[in-house]
Scaffold this motif. Sequence first.
Motif, PDB file in Angstrom:
ATOM      1  N   SER A 192     -18.425 -11.093  -6.781  1.00  0.00           N
ATOM      2  CA  SER A 192     -17.606  -9.898  -6.934  1.00  0.00           C
ATOM      3  C   SER A 192     -17.031  -9.785  -8.341  1.00  0.00           C
ATOM      4  CB  SER A 192     -16.467  -9.918  -5.904  1.00  0.00           C
ATOM      5  OG  SER A 192     -15.672  -8.755  -5.997  1.00  0.00           O
ATOM      6  N   ILE A 193     -16.594 -10.911  -8.894  1.00  0.00           N
ATOM      7  CA  ILE A 193     -16.072 -10.908 -10.258  1.00  0.00           C
ATOM      8  C   ILE A 193     -17.151 -10.425 -11.227  1.00  0.00           C
ATOM      9  CG2 ILE A 193     -15.312 -12.417 -12.149  1.00  0.00           C
ATOM     10  CD1 ILE A 193     -13.813 -14.077 -10.008  1.00  0.00           C
ATOM     11  N   ALA A 194     -18.360 -10.970 -11.076  1.00  0.00           N
ATOM     12  CA  ALA A 194     -19.462 -10.569 -11.950  1.00  0.00           C
ATOM     13  C   ALA A 194     -19.833  -9.108 -11.747  1.00  0.00           C
ATOM     14  CB  ALA A 194     -20.678 -11.460 -11.699  1.00  0.00           C
ATOM     15  N   ALA A 195     -19.865  -8.668 -10.493  1.00  0.00           N
ATOM     16  CA  ALA A 195     -20.262  -7.294 -10.182  1.00  0.00           C
ATOM     17  C   ALA A 195     -19.309  -6.267 -10.792  1.00  0.00           C
ATOM     18  CB  ALA A 195     -20.331  -7.098  -8.667  1.00  0.00           C
ATOM     19  N   HIS A 196     -18.053  -6.658 -10.970  1.00  0.00           N
ATOM     20  CA  HIS A 196     -17.070  -5.742 -11.551  1.00  0.00           C
ATOM     21  C   HIS A 196     -16.950  -5.912 -13.065  1.00  0.00           C
ATOM     22  CE1 HIS A 196     -15.858  -5.380  -7.297  1.00  0.00           C
ATOM     23  NE2 HIS A 196     -15.365  -4.207  -7.661  1.00  0.00           N
ATOM     24  N   GLY A 197     -17.861  -6.698 -13.642  1.00  0.00           N
ATOM     25  CA  GLY A 197     -17.885  -6.852 -15.087  1.00  0.00           C
ATOM     26  C   GLY A 197     -16.733  -7.661 -15.657  1.00  0.00           C
ATOM     27  N   LEU A 198     -16.170  -8.533 -14.838  1.00  0.00           N
ATOM     28  CA  LEU A 198     -15.046  -9.347 -15.285  1.00  0.00           C
ATOM     29  C   LEU A 198     -15.491 -10.774 -15.600  1.00  0.00           C
ATOM     30  CD1 LEU A 198     -12.403  -8.180 -12.656  1.00  0.00           C
ATOM     31  CD2 LEU A 198     -12.873  -7.223 -14.917  1.00  0.00           C
ATOM     32  N   GLN A 199     -14.680 -11.489 -16.322  1.00  0.00           N
ATOM     33  CA  GLN A 199     -14.984 -12.875 -16.685  1.00  0.00           C
ATOM     34  C   GLN A 199     -14.160 -13.822 -15.829  1.00  0.00           C
ATOM     35  OE1 GLN A 199     -15.126 -13.640 -20.831  1.00  0.00           O
ATOM     36  NE2 GLN A 199     -15.263 -15.853 -20.637  1.00  0.00           N
ATOM     37  N   LEU A 200     -14.772 -14.926 -15.447  1.00  0.00           N
ATOM     38  CA  LEU A 200     -14.069 -15.953 -14.691  1.00  0.00           C
ATOM     39  C   LEU A 200     -13.422 -16.948 -15.639  1.00  0.00           C
ATOM     40  CD1 LEU A 200     -13.395 -17.661 -12.121  1.00  0.00           C
ATOM     41  CD2 LEU A 200     -15.651 -18.745 -12.419  1.00  0.00           C
ATOM     42  N   VAL A 201     -12.155 -17.238 -15.393  1.00  0.00           N
ATOM     43  CA  VAL A 201     -11.458 -18.340 -16.045  1.00  0.00           C
ATOM     44  C   VAL A 201     -11.089 -19.315 -14.940  1.00  0.00           C
ATOM     45  CG1 VAL A 201      -9.407 -19.042 -17.329  1.00  0.00           C
ATOM     46  CG2 VAL A 201     -10.533 -16.871 -17.868  1.00  0.00           C
ATOM     47  N   TYR A 202     -11.484 -20.569 -15.093  1.00  0.00           N
ATOM     48  CA  TYR A 202     -11.190 -21.515 -14.017  1.00  0.00           C
ATOM     49  C   TYR A 202     -11.118 -22.925 -14.590  1.00  0.00           C
ATOM     50  CZ  TYR A 202     -15.853 -23.646 -13.494  1.00  0.00           C
ATOM     51  OH  TYR A 202     -17.000 -24.375 -13.689  1.00  0.00           O
ATOM     52  N   GLY A 203     -10.851 -23.888 -13.706  1.00  0.00           N
ATOM     53  CA  GLY A 203     -10.579 -25.248 -14.136  1.00  0.00           C
ATOM     54  C   GLY A 203     -11.751 -26.076 -14.582  1.00  0.00           C
ATOM     55  N   VAL A 241     -18.400 -17.050 -17.758  1.00  0.00           N
ATOM     56  CA  VAL A 241     -17.490 -18.064 -17.224  1.00  0.00           C
ATOM     57  C   VAL A 241     -16.875 -18.883 -18.351  1.00  0.00           C
ATOM     58  CG1 VAL A 241     -17.296 -20.142 -15.801  1.00  0.00           C
ATOM     59  CG2 VAL A 241     -18.774 -18.252 -15.059  1.00  0.00           C
ATOM     60  N   THR A 242     -15.567 -19.022 -18.303  1.00  0.00           N
ATOM     61  CA  THR A 242     -14.845 -19.928 -19.189  1.00  0.00           C
ATOM     62  C   THR A 242     -14.260 -21.048 -18.355  1.00  0.00           C
ATOM     63  OG1 THR A 242     -14.255 -18.245 -20.834  1.00  0.00           O
ATOM     64  CG2 THR A 242     -12.867 -20.208 -20.741  1.00  0.00           C
ATOM     65  N   GLY A 243     -14.660 -22.278 -18.641  1.00  0.00           N
ATOM     66  CA  GLY A 243     -14.133 -23.436 -17.946  1.00  0.00           C
ATOM     67  C   GLY A 243     -13.139 -24.168 -18.826  1.00  0.00           C
ATOM     68  N   ILE A 244     -12.005 -24.547 -18.260  1.00  0.00           N
ATOM     69  CA  ILE A 244     -10.958 -25.243 -19.013  1.00  0.00           C
ATOM     70  C   ILE A 244     -10.621 -26.520 -18.249  1.00  0.00           C
ATOM     71  CG2 ILE A 244      -8.649 -25.083 -20.012  1.00  0.00           C
ATOM     72  CD1 ILE A 244      -8.962 -22.035 -19.963  1.00  0.00           C
ATOM     73  N   ILE A 245     -10.909 -27.662 -18.855  1.00  0.00           N
ATOM     74  CA  ILE A 245     -10.787 -28.921 -18.132  1.00  0.00           C
ATOM     75  C   ILE A 245     -10.255 -30.024 -19.047  1.00  0.00           C
ATOM     76  CG2 ILE A 245     -13.180 -29.588 -18.631  1.00  0.00           C
ATOM     77  CD1 ILE A 245     -13.318 -30.763 -15.779  1.00  0.00           C
ATOM     78  N   MET A 257      -3.257 -31.965 -18.398  1.00  0.00           N
ATOM     79  CA  MET A 257      -3.160 -30.903 -17.408  1.00  0.00           C
ATOM     80  C   MET A 257      -2.263 -29.763 -17.891  1.00  0.00           C
ATOM     81  SD  MET A 257      -5.038 -31.717 -14.765  1.00  0.00           S
ATOM     82  CE  MET A 257      -4.372 -30.901 -13.311  1.00  0.00           C
ATOM     83  N   HIS A 258      -1.179 -30.112 -18.562  1.00  0.00           N
ATOM     84  CA  HIS A 258      -0.248 -29.087 -19.026  1.00  0.00           C
ATOM     85  C   HIS A 258      -0.945 -28.121 -19.983  1.00  0.00           C
ATOM     86  CE1 HIS A 258       3.543 -27.240 -20.193  1.00  0.00           C
ATOM     87  NE2 HIS A 258       3.169 -27.367 -21.456  1.00  0.00           N
ATOM     88  N   GLU A 259      -1.693 -28.667 -20.910  1.00  0.00           N
ATOM     89  CA  GLU A 259      -2.419 -27.830 -21.871  1.00  0.00           C
ATOM     90  C   GLU A 259      -3.465 -26.984 -21.162  1.00  0.00           C
ATOM     91  OE1 GLU A 259      -5.463 -28.598 -25.549  1.00  0.00           O
ATOM     92  OE2 GLU A 259      -3.656 -29.845 -25.486  1.00  0.00           O
ATOM     93  N   ARG A 260      -4.093 -27.572 -20.158  1.00  0.00           N
ATOM     94  CA  ARG A 260      -5.106 -26.830 -19.392  1.00  0.00           C
ATOM     95  C   ARG A 260      -4.485 -25.625 -18.700  1.00  0.00           C
ATOM     96  NH1 ARG A 260      -7.443 -29.123 -13.702  1.00  0.00           N
ATOM     97  NH2 ARG A 260      -9.623 -28.546 -13.927  1.00  0.00           N
ATOM     98  N   LYS A 261      -3.375 -25.840 -18.003  1.00  0.00           N
ATOM     99  CA  LYS A 261      -2.744 -24.754 -17.258  1.00  0.00           C
ATOM    100  C   LYS A 261      -2.261 -23.648 -18.182  1.00  0.00           C
ATOM    101  CE  LYS A 261       0.105 -27.421 -15.042  1.00  0.00           C
ATOM    102  NZ  LYS A 261       1.233 -27.785 -14.140  1.00  0.00           N
ATOM    103  N   HIS A 262      -1.724 -24.018 -19.327  1.00  0.00           N
ATOM    104  CA  HIS A 262      -1.253 -23.015 -20.272  1.00  0.00           C
ATOM    105  C   HIS A 262      -2.431 -22.182 -20.805  1.00  0.00           C
ATOM    106  CE1 HIS A 262       1.436 -21.165 -23.163  1.00  0.00           C
ATOM    107  NE2 HIS A 262       0.549 -21.382 -24.103  1.00  0.00           N
ATOM    108  N   ALA A 263      -3.543 -22.854 -21.107  1.00  0.00           N
ATOM    109  CA  ALA A 263      -4.724 -22.141 -21.615  1.00  0.00           C
ATOM    110  C   ALA A 263      -5.282 -21.196 -20.559  1.00  0.00           C
ATOM    111  CB  ALA A 263      -5.790 -23.146 -22.052  1.00  0.00           C
ATOM    112  N   MET A 264      -5.284 -21.620 -19.301  1.00  0.00           N
ATOM    113  CA  MET A 264      -5.770 -20.765 -18.217  1.00  0.00           C
ATOM    114  C   MET A 264      -4.889 -19.528 -18.086  1.00  0.00           C
ATOM    115  SD  MET A 264      -6.767 -23.742 -15.457  1.00  0.00           S
ATOM    116  CE  MET A 264      -7.418 -22.691 -14.163  1.00  0.00           C
TER     117      MET A 264
END
Length: 206
Positions: free
Chosen positions: A35-46, A67-71, A97-104
Amino acid sequence: MSEKASSIRSVCVYCGSQPGRDPSYLAAGRALGRSIAAHGLQLVYGGGTKGIMGAVASGVLSNGGKVTGIIPEFLVDMEATRHSLGQLDELIVTRDMHERKHAMFERADAFVTLPGGIGTLEEIVEIMTWAQLGRHEKPMVFANVNGFWDPMLDLVRHMREQGFIHTAHRVQPMVIAEIDDIVPAILEKLETVTDLDGADEVISRL
């Protein structure tokens, strides 16, 4: 300074790095990704490529989405494989983890929470806390697959009724059971907020 999404370009998804015991959780992850892809949006996830996290990313990538992965570095070999991470459009490796959550948070215009464990819970609760404190007005959604989040929502309701959630009007995440309804609901909510902002601007000029 509070942040408000002026348009939805990306959706941050919080979810488990495990598949869970109900097959519908993985199916929900894949469906949300589609659904995210179908609506032309980008995924941000862990950044995880296993469990529900992997299902969401796969759903986006297999349908032509970005897709942008932040780990964090220490989780790379626990929640992913380095080969799979190479398939993401963008990979950000953080120190902790703190830096990851802020970047997300910085890269997301809306937040969706699928089933997951303590880490998933901690992530969405922090986002709700920031909303309560007026730090953002970005849409928040509980993807309530088979009632997974009912106990959590009951607790939030109890805390509100007992007077422990101040400025409760700022903490009103959407609760949506049907995965295909989530992205349209986010887009509709943004349109409503934008319309209200326009009305306020007109009123201020009177």
